[in-house]
Design an enzyme around this catalytic site. Structure first.
Site, PDB file in Angstrom:
ATOM      1  N   HIS A   1       0.871  -1.181   0.000  1.00 52.82           N
ATOM      2  CA  HIS A   1       0.000   0.000   0.000  1.00 52.82           C
ATOM      3  C   HIS A   1       0.909   1.233   0.000  1.00 52.82           C
ATOM      4  CE1 HIS A   1      -2.791   2.962   1.858  1.00 52.82           C
ATOM      5  NE2 HIS A   1      -3.759   2.181   1.448  1.00 52.82           N
TER       6      HIS A   1
ATOM      7  N   ASP B   1       3.241  -4.832   8.047  1.00 57.88           N
ATOM      8  CA  ASP B   1       2.059  -3.999   7.873  1.00 57.88           C
ATOM      9  C   ASP B   1       0.857  -4.928   8.047  1.00 57.88           C
ATOM     10  OD1 ASP B   1      -0.191  -2.718   6.987  1.00 57.88           O
ATOM     11  OD2 ASP B   1       0.708  -1.872   5.181  1.00 57.88           O
TER      12      ASP B   1
ATOM     13  N   GLN C   1      -4.224  -5.389   6.897  1.00 53.73           N
ATOM     14  CA  GLN C   1      -5.196  -6.339   6.325  1.00 53.73           C
ATOM     15  C   GLN C   1      -5.079  -7.737   6.929  1.00 53.73           C
ATOM     16  OE1 GLN C   1      -7.587  -5.344   4.497  1.00 53.73           O
ATOM     17  NE2 GLN C   1      -6.889  -3.391   3.679  1.00 53.73           N
TER      18      GLN C   1
ATOM     19  N   LYS D   1     -10.222  -0.925  10.653  1.00 60.27           N
ATOM     20  CA  LYS D   1     -10.360  -2.114   9.803  1.00 60.27           C
ATOM     21  C   LYS D   1     -10.657  -3.365  10.627  1.00 60.27           C
ATOM     22  CE  LYS D   1      -7.083  -0.471   6.305  1.00 60.27           C
ATOM     23  NZ  LYS D   1      -7.887   0.047   5.187  1.00 60.27           N
TER      24      LYS D   1
ATOM     25  N   CYS E   1      -4.781   2.469  -3.750  1.00 57.59           N
ATOM     26  CA  CYS E   1      -3.593   3.004  -3.070  1.00 57.59           C
ATOM     27  C   CYS E   1      -2.413   2.040  -3.169  1.00 57.59           C
ATOM     28  CB  CYS E   1      -3.874   3.331  -1.608  1.00 57.59           C
ATOM     29  SG  CYS E   1      -5.133   4.569  -1.410  1.00 57.59           S
TER      30      CYS E   1
HETATM   31  N1  7TS Z   1      -1.543  -0.825   4.647  1.00 60.50           N
HETATM   32  C1  7TS Z   1      -2.432  -1.633   4.035  1.00 60.50           C
HETATM   33  C2  7TS Z   1      -2.039  -3.008   3.618  1.00 60.50           C
HETATM   34  C3  7TS Z   1      -3.729  -1.148   3.821  1.00 60.50           C
HETATM   35  O1  7TS Z   1      -4.623  -1.955   3.229  1.00 60.50           O
HETATM   36  C4  7TS Z   1      -4.082   0.152   4.236  1.00 60.50           C
HETATM   37  C5  7TS Z   1      -5.435   0.745   3.942  1.00 60.50           C
HETATM   38  C6  7TS Z   1      -3.110   0.913   4.885  1.00 60.50           C
HETATM   39  C7  7TS Z   1      -1.851   0.399   5.052  1.00 60.50           C
HETATM   40  C8  7TS Z   1      -3.401   2.277   5.412  1.00 60.50           C
HETATM   41  O2  7TS Z   1      -4.306   2.198   6.482  1.00 60.50           O
HETATM   42  P1  7TS Z   1      -4.884   3.529   7.142  1.00 60.50           P
HETATM   43  O3  7TS Z   1      -5.921   3.020   8.107  1.00 60.50           O
HETATM   44  O4  7TS Z   1      -3.758   4.201   7.822  1.00 60.50           O
HETATM   45  O5  7TS Z   1      -5.455   4.340   6.041  1.00 60.50           O
HETATM   46  N2  7TS Z   1      -6.101   0.172   2.839  1.00 60.50           N
HETATM   47  C9  7TS Z   1      -7.207   0.651   2.249  1.00 60.50           C
HETATM   48  C10 7TS Z   1      -7.821  -0.001   1.186  1.00 60.50           C
HETATM   49  O6  7TS Z   1      -7.453  -1.067   0.728  1.00 60.50           O
HETATM   50  N3  7TS Z   1      -8.881   0.724   0.792  1.00 60.50           N
HETATM   51  O7  7TS Z   1      -8.956   1.812   1.556  1.00 60.50           O
HETATM   52  C11 7TS Z   1      -7.915   1.783   2.465  1.00 60.50           C
END
Ligand code: 7TS
Length: 404
Positions: free
Chosen positions: A122, A199, A202, A225, A363
């Site tokens: 990401h 990370d 997910q 999430k 992203c």
């Molecule tokens: N890393 C991964 C693997 C992610 O899927 C996401 C967000 C992030 C980092 C960033 O997370 P945040 O909570 O700090 O924004 N992924 C997604 C997505 O797949 N669709 O919207 C956000």
């Protein structure tokens, strides 16, 4: 397994309609819906216990502090940390990775050093390293993948050298759903003296996670999430390593003493928590963790595996269906395109039928480009989704495709 109908009643939003159709929410990789217990715990705190933490002699402040620090212990236990001191609260995965990229680079990285990420990251696990590389002069190396969406571990082994200081990899890809072998990859990193960041944005919502078993040095994830509130996240770090990093932001909460001559910093984890923390958010997150813990992460994982396999089986009967990500180890994410239909059109028309999916580059532009496209549709599952929702989604998809 758990009682799915009962579970769905815990999520009031699942009862709503979109365009006069029952909502089928399949954008869970972007964010998950919240159970009543989480929203009510936060409302209760605001209504009965709200006060700033770590500073009051009065009862409310002490009670709010107790909830906040209990949340830290809940998180520590959930991810198998050795101590609650290893749990730093942040705004989310993005801030957690920025914290590490910024402070780790300041402490340990200079010209000639290398940080390794993968092609399936990401942007949150690419851009912070690029920014730090610009400041400190180290190089970013990238682990490639095969066409099924599995990381090339031979190429990874070949990238590792005495220059490698840190490896930072997604446990589960937010596009392909690939579950990366992080335990093996951490061991490989350690064998050449490098640190390893997972990370977990997910993976934490979908798999049982044990940082000691993975033997990672850092783990980042987001509350929103994993059925918790927005704006709260976690950075786990090995205590001895966090101790060696400089502070990230300065302000209240993170200091021991301040003078214009010399300021000293507080112990872990407060050293990294400048300013009033989102103490209601941490309580909400702990409540969400309690919620999934009662259901059982292994049960949740099994249910979502079933949904993912079932969805791919049903979707593959649609003419022109192309999947991105067919790894043997794959989690609750299905990215796809159908023929030459633009995914934006698919997503918009599915929405008219009550189905929420995500479209675009997710992203993860380098990954999407590696897959030979600019844009994909993505359905992602959560603990409350059902096989009949998958049926309705596939039926809606079939209808939309037949319009083209
Ligand atoms: N890393 C991964 C693997 C992610 O899927 C996401 C967000 C992030 C980092 C960033 O997370 P945040 O909570 O700090 O924004 N992924 C997604 C997505 O797949 N669709 O919207 C956000």
């Amino acid at each position: 397994m758990y009682d799915l109908e009962q579970v769905r009643r815990d999520f009031p939003i699942l009862e709503r309609e979109v365009h006069k159709r029952p909502l089928i929410y399949l954008d869970n990789a972007a964010t998950t819906q919240k159970p009543r217990a989480v929203v009510e715990a936060m409302a209760r705190e605001y209504y009965t216990t709200n006060a700033n933490v770590h500073r009051g002699v009065h009862t409310l402040s002490q009670q709010a502090t107790d909830l906040h620090e209990a949340a830290r212990r809940t998180v520590a236990h959930f991810i198998g940390a050795r101590s609650a001191n290893e749990v730093v609260f942040t705004r989310g995965t993005t801030e957690s990775i920025n914290l590490v990229a910024s402070t780790y680079a300041q402490a340990f990285l200079s010209e000639g050093d290398e940080v390794v990420v993968s092609i399936m990251e990401h942007h949150s696990n690419i851009v912070p390293w690029q920014l730090a590389a610009r400041r400190h002069g180290f190089k970013l190396r990238v682990i490639p993948m095969n066409d099924a969406g599995e990381l090339d571990l031979d190429a990874y082994a070949a990238l590792l050298s005495e220059h490698t200081k840190l490896v930072s990899v997604a446990h589960v890809s937010n596009v392909l759903g690939t579950i990366n072998p992080v335990k093996q990859m951490a061991a490989m990193a350690h064998s050449c003296g490098a640190h390893f960041l997972v990370d977990g944005a997910q993976s934490v919502p979908h798999l049982p996670i044990d940082v000691q078993d993975i033997d990672c040095d850092f783990l980042a994830f987001s509350g929103h999430k994993v059925y918790g509130p927005t704006g709260i996240g976690v950075l786990y770090g090995r205590e001895a390593l966090l101790d060696r990093l400089p502070p990230y932001q300065g302000g209240g909460e993170m200091i021991k003493h301040v003078s214009f001559e010399e300021t000293t910093f507080d112990a872990l984890p407060f050293k990294f928590e400048a300013g009033t923390p989102d103490y209601v958010g941490t309580h909400g997150l702990a409540t969400a963790i309690d919620y999934v813990t009662v259901l059982g992460m292994d049960h949740i994982h099994r249910h979502e595996q079933d949904l993912t396999h079932y969805a791919m089986e049903q979707m593959s009967t649609i003419e022109g269906m192309h999947f991105y990500g067919t790894a043997a180890a794959k989690d609750a994410v299905v990215a796809f395109n159908v023929g030459s239909i633009h995914p934006l059109d698919l997503g918009t028309l599915l929405d008219r039928l009550g189905v929420a999916i995500r479209t675009g580059h997710h992203c993860a532009e380098p990954l999407v480009r590696r897959c030979g496209t600019e844009s994909m549709a993505r359905a992602s599952f959560a603990l409350y989704n059902t096989r009949s929702e998958v049926d309705a989604f596939v039926e809606a998809l079939r209808r939309v495709v037949s319009m083209f």
